[in-house]
Design a protein around this motif. Structure first.
Motif, PDB file in Angstrom:
ATOM      1  N   GLY A 135       0.788  -1.229   0.000  1.00 29.35           N
ATOM      2  CA  GLY A 135       0.000   0.000   0.000  1.00 29.35           C
ATOM      3  C   GLY A 135       0.817   1.275   0.000  1.00 29.35           C
ATOM      4  N   ALA A 136       2.140   1.156   0.104  1.00 27.13           N
ATOM      5  CA  ALA A 136       2.987   2.356   0.124  1.00 27.13           C
ATOM      6  C   ALA A 136       2.917   3.075  -1.219  1.00 27.13           C
ATOM      7  CB  ALA A 136       4.428   1.981   0.453  1.00 27.13           C
ATOM      8  N   LYS A 137       2.635   4.362  -1.181  1.00 24.28           N
ATOM      9  CA  LYS A 137       2.558   5.125  -2.422  1.00 24.28           C
ATOM     10  C   LYS A 137       3.965   5.474  -2.907  1.00 24.28           C
ATOM     11  CE  LYS A 137      -0.358   8.566  -4.550  1.00 24.28           C
ATOM     12  NZ  LYS A 137      -1.412   9.589  -4.354  1.00 24.28           N
ATOM     13  N   LEU A 138       4.229   5.204  -4.189  1.00 23.86           N
ATOM     14  CA  LEU A 138       5.572   5.378  -4.739  1.00 23.86           C
ATOM     15  C   LEU A 138       5.540   6.189  -6.024  1.00 23.86           C
ATOM     16  CD1 LEU A 138       6.784   1.673  -4.331  1.00 23.86           C
ATOM     17  CD2 LEU A 138       7.198   3.590  -2.764  1.00 23.86           C
ATOM     18  N   CYS A 139       6.547   7.027  -6.201  1.00 26.75           N
ATOM     19  CA  CYS A 139       6.702   7.774  -7.447  1.00 26.75           C
ATOM     20  C   CYS A 139       7.217   6.872  -8.568  1.00 26.75           C
ATOM     21  CB  CYS A 139       7.668   8.935  -7.258  1.00 26.75           C
ATOM     22  SG  CYS A 139       7.092  10.206  -6.109  1.00 26.75           S
ATOM     23  N   GLY A 140       7.877   5.790  -8.186  1.00 24.66           N
ATOM     24  CA  GLY A 140       8.413   4.864  -9.182  1.00 24.66           C
ATOM     25  C   GLY A 140       9.827   5.170  -9.618  1.00 24.66           C
ATOM     26  N   PHE A 141      10.588   5.869  -8.792  1.00 24.68           N
ATOM     27  CA  PHE A 141      11.987   6.147  -9.116  1.00 24.68           C
ATOM     28  C   PHE A 141      12.793   4.844  -9.053  1.00 24.68           C
ATOM     29  CE2 PHE A 141      10.754  10.333  -7.081  1.00 24.68           C
ATOM     30  CZ  PHE A 141      10.611  11.000  -8.291  1.00 24.68           C
ATOM     31  N   GLU A 143      16.683   2.787  -9.015  1.00 24.52           N
ATOM     32  CA  GLU A 143      18.051   2.929  -8.530  1.00 24.52           C
ATOM     33  C   GLU A 143      18.931   3.518  -9.635  1.00 24.52           C
ATOM     34  OE1 GLU A 143      21.600   0.287  -6.428  1.00 24.52           O
ATOM     35  OE2 GLU A 143      19.842  -0.708  -7.282  1.00 24.52           O
ATOM     36  N   GLY A 144      19.703   4.545  -9.286  1.00 17.76           N
ATOM     37  CA  GLY A 144      20.594   5.195 -10.239  1.00 17.76           C
ATOM     38  C   GLY A 144      19.998   6.415 -10.917  1.00 17.76           C
ATOM     39  N   ASP A 145      18.684   6.622 -10.794  1.00 22.06           N
ATOM     40  CA  ASP A 145      18.083   7.855 -11.324  1.00 22.06           C
ATOM     41  C   ASP A 145      18.708   9.060 -10.633  1.00 22.06           C
ATOM     42  OD1 ASP A 145      16.363   6.329 -12.843  1.00 22.06           O
ATOM     43  OD2 ASP A 145      14.603   6.663 -11.563  1.00 22.06           O
ATOM     44  N   THR A 146      18.862  10.153 -11.366  1.00 22.51           N
ATOM     45  CA  THR A 146      19.345  11.395 -10.775  1.00 22.51           C
ATOM     46  C   THR A 146      18.292  12.468 -10.964  1.00 22.51           C
ATOM     47  OG1 THR A 146      20.533  11.941 -12.816  1.00 22.51           O
ATOM     48  CG2 THR A 146      21.794  10.864 -11.058  1.00 22.51           C
ATOM     49  N   ILE A 147      17.980  13.162  -9.884  1.00 22.66           N
ATOM     50  CA  ILE A 147      16.896  14.121  -9.887  1.00 22.66           C
ATOM     51  C   ILE A 147      17.224  15.284  -8.959  1.00 22.66           C
ATOM     52  CG2 ILE A 147      15.705  12.768  -8.109  1.00 22.66           C
ATOM     53  CD1 ILE A 147      13.043  13.704  -9.327  1.00 22.66           C
ATOM     54  N   LYS A 148      16.773  16.457  -9.306  1.00 25.37           N
ATOM     55  CA  LYS A 148      17.017  17.642  -8.498  1.00 25.37           C
ATOM     56  C   LYS A 148      16.244  17.541  -7.182  1.00 25.37           C
ATOM     57  CE  LYS A 148      17.060  22.693  -9.128  1.00 25.37           C
ATOM     58  NZ  LYS A 148      16.634  23.790 -10.044  1.00 25.37           N
ATOM     59  N   LEU A 149      16.865  17.944  -6.090  1.00 24.64           N
ATOM     60  CA  LEU A 149      16.235  17.872  -4.781  1.00 24.64           C
ATOM     61  C   LEU A 149      14.900  18.630  -4.771  1.00 24.64           C
ATOM     62  CD1 LEU A 149      16.259  17.002  -1.822  1.00 24.64           C
ATOM     63  CD2 LEU A 149      17.682  19.009  -1.305  1.00 24.64           C
ATOM     64  N   GLU A 150      14.850  19.768  -5.426  1.00 26.11           N
ATOM     65  CA  GLU A 150      13.602  20.538  -5.488  1.00 26.11           C
ATOM     66  C   GLU A 150      12.488  19.724  -6.134  1.00 26.11           C
ATOM     67  OE1 GLU A 150      12.107  24.972  -6.890  1.00 26.11           O
ATOM     68  OE2 GLU A 150      13.807  24.042  -7.899  1.00 26.11           O
ATOM     69  N   ASP A 151      12.811  18.995  -7.202  1.00 23.25           N
ATOM     70  CA  ASP A 151      11.810  18.164  -7.865  1.00 23.25           C
ATOM     71  C   ASP A 151      11.373  17.003  -6.972  1.00 23.25           C
ATOM     72  OD1 ASP A 151      11.708  19.677 -10.231  1.00 23.25           O
ATOM     73  OD2 ASP A 151      13.413  18.608 -11.092  1.00 23.25           O
ATOM     74  N   THR A 240      11.088  16.210 -14.906  1.00 23.09           N
ATOM     75  CA  THR A 240      11.962  15.502 -15.838  1.00 23.09           C
ATOM     76  C   THR A 240      13.300  15.261 -15.159  1.00 23.09           C
ATOM     77  OG1 THR A 240      10.900  16.474 -17.784  1.00 23.09           O
ATOM     78  CG2 THR A 240      13.102  15.565 -18.085  1.00 23.09           C
ATOM     79  N   TYR A 241      13.739  14.024 -15.174  1.00 19.12           N
ATOM     80  CA  TYR A 241      15.008  13.652 -14.550  1.00 19.12           C
ATOM     81  C   TYR A 241      15.703  12.635 -15.446  1.00 19.12           C
ATOM     82  CZ  TYR A 241      12.113   9.682 -13.038  1.00 19.12           C
ATOM     83  OH  TYR A 241      11.278   8.601 -13.015  1.00 19.12           O
ATOM     84  N   LYS A 242      16.860  12.127 -15.029  1.00 15.25           N
ATOM     85  CA  LYS A 242      17.610  11.186 -15.856  1.00 15.25           C
ATOM     86  C   LYS A 242      17.693   9.829 -15.185  1.00 15.25           C
ATOM     87  CE  LYS A 242      20.430  14.620 -18.285  1.00 15.25           C
ATOM     88  NZ  LYS A 242      21.812  15.049 -18.626  1.00 15.25           N
ATOM     89  N   ASP A 243      17.576   8.788 -16.001  1.00 17.28           N
ATOM     90  CA  ASP A 243      17.737   7.439 -15.457  1.00 17.28           C
ATOM     91  C   ASP A 243      19.219   7.098 -15.338  1.00 17.28           C
ATOM     92  OD1 ASP A 243      18.661   6.677 -17.989  1.00 17.28           O
ATOM     93  OD2 ASP A 243      16.794   5.675 -18.550  1.00 17.28           O
ATOM     94  N   ALA A 244      19.506   5.886 -14.914  1.00 16.81           N
ATOM     95  CA  ALA A 244      20.897   5.492 -14.665  1.00 16.81           C
ATOM     96  C   ALA A 244      21.757   5.538 -15.915  1.00 16.81           C
ATOM     97  CB  ALA A 244      20.930   4.087 -14.067  1.00 16.81           C
ATOM     98  N   SER A 245      21.134   5.467 -17.085  1.00 19.88           N
ATOM     99  CA  SER A 245      21.875   5.521 -18.349  1.00 19.88           C
ATOM    100  C   SER A 245      21.963   6.929 -18.912  1.00 19.88           C
ATOM    101  CB  SER A 245      21.201   4.602 -19.375  1.00 19.88           C
ATOM    102  OG  SER A 245      21.204   3.262 -18.929  1.00 19.88           O
ATOM    103  N   GLY A 246      21.398   7.896 -18.204  1.00 21.53           N
ATOM    104  CA  GLY A 246      21.444   9.281 -18.654  1.00 21.53           C
ATOM    105  C   GLY A 246      20.301   9.673 -19.567  1.00 21.53           C
ATOM    106  N   ASN A 247      19.324   8.792 -19.723  1.00 18.67           N
ATOM    107  CA  ASN A 247      18.180   9.102 -20.574  1.00 18.67           C
ATOM    108  C   ASN A 247      17.128   9.896 -19.796  1.00 18.67           C
ATOM    109  OD1 ASN A 247      19.166   7.490 -22.813  1.00 18.67           O
ATOM    110  ND2 ASN A 247      18.638   5.696 -21.565  1.00 18.67           N
ATOM    111  N   PRO A 248      16.504  10.877 -20.450  1.00 19.83           N
ATOM    112  CA  PRO A 248      15.495  11.674 -19.748  1.00 19.83           C
ATOM    113  C   PRO A 248      14.215  10.872 -19.484  1.00 19.83           C
ATOM    114  CG  PRO A 248      15.606  12.313 -22.051  1.00 19.83           C
ATOM    115  CD  PRO A 248      16.732  11.359 -21.827  1.00 19.83           C
ATOM    116  N   VAL A 249      13.643  11.096 -18.306  1.00 21.72           N
ATOM    117  CA  VAL A 249      12.367  10.486 -17.921  1.00 21.72           C
ATOM    118  C   VAL A 249      11.440  11.610 -17.460  1.00 21.72           C
ATOM    119  CG1 VAL A 249      11.191   8.852 -16.399  1.00 21.72           C
ATOM    120  CG2 VAL A 249      13.545   8.393 -17.163  1.00 21.72           C
ATOM    121  N   THR A 250      10.222  11.632 -17.952  1.00 23.63           N
ATOM    122  CA  THR A 250       9.258  12.655 -17.547  1.00 23.63           C
ATOM    123  C   THR A 250       8.050  11.987 -16.900  1.00 23.63           C
ATOM    124  OG1 THR A 250       9.934  14.161 -19.306  1.00 23.63           O
ATOM    125  CG2 THR A 250       7.765  14.527 -18.323  1.00 23.63           C
TER     126      THR A 250
END
Length: 324
Positions: A135-141, A143-151, A240-250
């Protein structure tokens, strides 16, 4: 002026700590130490003045104002305060120890706003990406994703993603345990000394608890931050952030606040700026709001442990109807 208020709050914390020395075990034990003291100019009306040693920008809720009754308000604890005039409109069981669910995210956010740089880039860890609680709500990030702290903070507050919370805690505190220490210190600094936090998101732990009044104190501190008000006022947020391979994810995250989604209507003349929801099996359904009336006066309202989401928002609307 800020230094003076900080000193007053430290004195307030010292007074509150007196109750902890006796070992709080029930609602009566959790009442503020000055709640039943004579000679402090605390009347039975909701317009009482705070004593000199109390931070003058906060509402005082003596025990005799803490047991109001309204048949429409059935939650375990409830509170609405005129935050402009520092007047209590309605209060019930505000010192009872309860589980906060995702209202925990408020104190996590306060730590971030006080201690961290929102421009930091955060790498999602294995722990953050592998929350397995049912039941834990997850954004779905991942491992290895990089995202701005503000986001992350936007995702955390608007969508209530628990994986965002773990990532925030590990980035700011190094570990969940060290970040929990920061949370508890920030709570004490705000005067919220009847709380204990062990994680950044509010997934259940028997040793993770707070009170309605403590949450009021924390929220009162948060609404002084324009960034916080900007975040909780949004009905959705696209990141919009980057996955572990550097690809953008929105991804697009929708708010959990029914008032902002248009699924619940505030009473006429009341504008809901925003707030935070929370739900677990043991915490029940919880909600805290920041609202304004037609005269631009602001209000903090809170429901803890309603028996359903529908009942939660219905009771909150009834609280807001008490605004005159």
């Amino acid at each position: 002026m800020k230094a003076d208020n900080t000193m007053k709050k430290k004195l307030f914390c010292l007074l509150l700590s007196v109750t902890l020395l006796t070992g709080c075990r029930n609602q009566d034990d959790l009442a503020l130490p000055f709640a039943n003291m004579d000679g402090l100019n605390l009347s039975a009306s909701s317009s009482e003045e705070a004593p000199d040693f109390f931070a003058s920008d906060l509402a005082v809720i003596p025990d005799k104002l803490n047991h109001m009754s309204d048949p429409a308000i059935t939650a375990e604890a409830s509170l609405i305060v005129n935050n402009t005039d520092k007047k209590v409109i309605y209060a019930n069981n505000v010192y009872e120890r309860l589980y906060p669910a995702s209202l925990t995210k408020l104190i996590t956010t306060l730590v971030v706003l006080e201690k961290a740089d929102l421009n930091d880039m955060v790498t999602i860890s294995y722990n953050a990406s592998h929350i397995t609680e049912s039941g834990a709500k997850l954004c779905g990030f991942k491992e290895g994703d990089t995202i701005k702290l503000e986001d992350l903070l936007y995702s955390f507050l608007i969508y209530s993603g628990n994986d965002a919370g773990v990532a925030i805690a590990e980035h700011v505190g190094g570990t969940i345990g060290e970040f929990a220490k920061m949370m508890n210190q920030a709570a004490k600094d705000a005067g919220a000394v009847h709380s204990n936090f062990v994680n950044p998101h509010g997934l259940h732990d028997d040793n993770h608890y707070t009170t309605a009044y403590d949450l009021y104190l924390i929220f009162h501190q948060l609404v002084t931050y324009d960034k916080f008000l900007s975040i909780i006022n949004k009905s959705e947020y696209t990141v919009t952030y980057k996955d572990a391979s550097g690809n953008p994810v929105t991804k697009n995250f929708l708010t959990t606040n029914r008032y902002l989604k248009g699924a619940e209507n505030a009473p006429k003349g009341i504008t809901v700026v925003g707030g935070k929801t929370g739900t677990t099996g043991k915490a029940g359904s919880c909600l805290i709001l920041y609202s304004k009336d037609k005269n631009k006066k602001d209000y903090i309202s809170l429901i803890l442990k309603a028996d359903s989401s529908d009942s939660l928002f219905s009771q909150m609307t009834d609280l807001l109807k008490m605004i005159k």
